[in-house]
Write a protein that holds these residues in place. Sequence first.
Motif, mmCIF file in Angstrom:
data_model
loop_
_atom_site.group_PDB
_atom_site.id
_atom_site.type_symbol
_atom_site.label_atom_id
_atom_site.label_comp_id
_atom_site.label_asym_id
_atom_site.label_seq_id
_atom_site.Cartn_x
_atom_site.Cartn_y
_atom_site.Cartn_z
ATOM 1 N N ASN A 26 2.088 2.813 -2.734
ATOM 2 C CA ASN A 26 1.829 3.454 -3.833
ATOM 3 C C ASN A 26 0.397 3.474 -3.748
ATOM 4 N N ALA A 27 -0.308 2.967 -2.892
ATOM 5 C CA ALA A 27 -1.972 3.022 -2.871
ATOM 6 C C ALA A 27 -2.600 4.254 -2.723
ATOM 7 N N GLN A 28 -3.573 4.622 -2.928
ATOM 8 C CA GLN A 28 -4.306 5.875 -2.476
ATOM 9 C C GLN A 28 -5.049 5.629 -1.165
ATOM 10 N N HIS A 65 0.814 -1.167 0.049
ATOM 11 C CA HIS A 65 0.054 -0.108 -0.012
ATOM 12 C C HIS A 65 0.871 1.055 0.005
ATOM 13 N N GLY A 119 -7.107 7.375 1.937
ATOM 14 C CA GLY A 119 -8.428 8.384 1.961
ATOM 15 C C GLY A 119 -8.401 8.666 3.713
ATOM 16 N N LYS A 168 -10.069 -3.541 -0.619
ATOM 17 C CA LYS A 168 -10.377 -2.238 0.066
ATOM 18 C C LYS A 168 -10.414 -2.319 1.539
ATOM 19 N N LYS A 209 -5.912 11.740 0.447
ATOM 20 C CA LYS A 209 -7.009 12.386 0.166
ATOM 21 C C LYS A 209 -7.776 12.456 1.491
ATOM 22 N N THR A 246 -12.502 6.090 -4.680
ATOM 23 C CA THR A 246 -11.101 6.223 -5.399
ATOM 24 C C THR A 246 -10.218 5.500 -4.366
ATOM 25 N N CYS A 247 -10.378 5.237 -3.386
ATOM 26 C CA CYS A 247 -9.329 5.157 -2.253
ATOM 27 C C CYS A 247 -9.126 3.647 -1.877
ATOM 28 N N ASP A 248 -7.947 3.051 -1.699
ATOM 29 C CA ASP A 248 -7.626 1.578 -1.451
ATOM 30 C C ASP A 248 -7.861 1.617 0.091
ATOM 31 N N HIS A 250 4.428 7.984 -2.664
ATOM 32 C CA HIS A 250 3.064 7.680 -2.421
ATOM 33 C C HIS A 250 2.389 8.666 -2.968
ATOM 34 N N LEU A 251 1.062 8.486 -3.165
ATOM 35 C CA LEU A 251 -0.013 9.608 -3.692
ATOM 36 C C LEU A 251 -0.198 10.352 -2.342
#
Length: 357
Positions: free
Chosen positions: A25-27, A23, A29, A126, A59, A92-94, A55-56
């Motif tokens: 590089n996962a999104q 995770h 939230g 998720k 959010k 949109t989030c993992d 990493h992103l």
Amino acid sequence: MSTEHLLANLGLPYSRPATPGAHSNAQVGWIGLGQMGYYMARNLAKRATPPGSQHLPLKVWNRSIEKAEKLQEQLGKELIAIAKNIEEIVLTCDVVITNLANDDVVREVYEQCARYLRLSPPVKNKIFVETSTILPRLSGELDTLVSRLAHCHYISSPVFGRPNVADKAQLLIVMAGEYRSKKEVAYLLVPSVGRKVIDLGENVEKAPTFKLLGNSMILGAVEVIAEAFTLGDKAGIEAGRINELIGEILPAPGLMGYADRMTRDHYDGVDGFSLDGGIKDASHIRHLTAKYNSPMPIIDVAHQHLVTARAIHAAQKEEGTQSLDVLDWTALIAGSRVAAGLDPFHSRKDKAVVEEA
């Protein structure tokens, strides 16, 4: 150094996930930027990046967008992205992490999440991570709600520590739930958000139960300290001396922090743990004592004193005489002070006994 020693030093009870940094590089939230959530989200957004990867941006969503905008202004758009709504976070989030005010808000948010995912089922794993202090029963309900959704997992992960501890990324993190997901979340949160993970197994009701047990010890100690300060005031013992004694015989940093607030009559909840939060936690603890027929009389007394402090504060607000908008839970000292015939929040006012020079 062995892998076991490395894990112990990091404060993690798990081996690394099967896919290291799965995770990284996962999104991710975050929902809820309150007193605790703001610092936790900020530290998570600033988490260290493994060499050769990035990493992103985290959010975030909060009911009042001002908190999200403040965080983005503080860290920049490279680290913080503001979601338009909860639906955007969920779809949109993992990994979705929540830190919310109370059980009703937690239930409402997770029911919204479930509605969105029923309409747009995810096609890959998720993980939902709930970090608030809630009733164990609700944690079980959330697990059932989330687990019925395709590829979705729920982790119960309450934390120990006041906002100043969250600020320093020194929280103690408790986890319960599906093992593989716990490993992913643990490596995400430690050491970026907390210093250590305590694993309570797969039963998601165990983690919030453990959190309430810990809070019962803290609240009980705060109540005893408040009563000691009140008795000392009546007997003419300077508050500073009592505070010094607490440092000698009860040298726990958290308790010393609460004692220091009482010594200085500093009951501002803006930078502490709010009175309402204390009443919520005390009510949850009392719920458990009734469920398991295991009385905790000191929690009953502390709950009464918390409610007394809130009632006094509410009356002061009506009269326009309050000095603070939000009280810290150490304001429970008002209960024992009023019972002893003293001013509720000001130990230097109307001294019952003149201290000797």
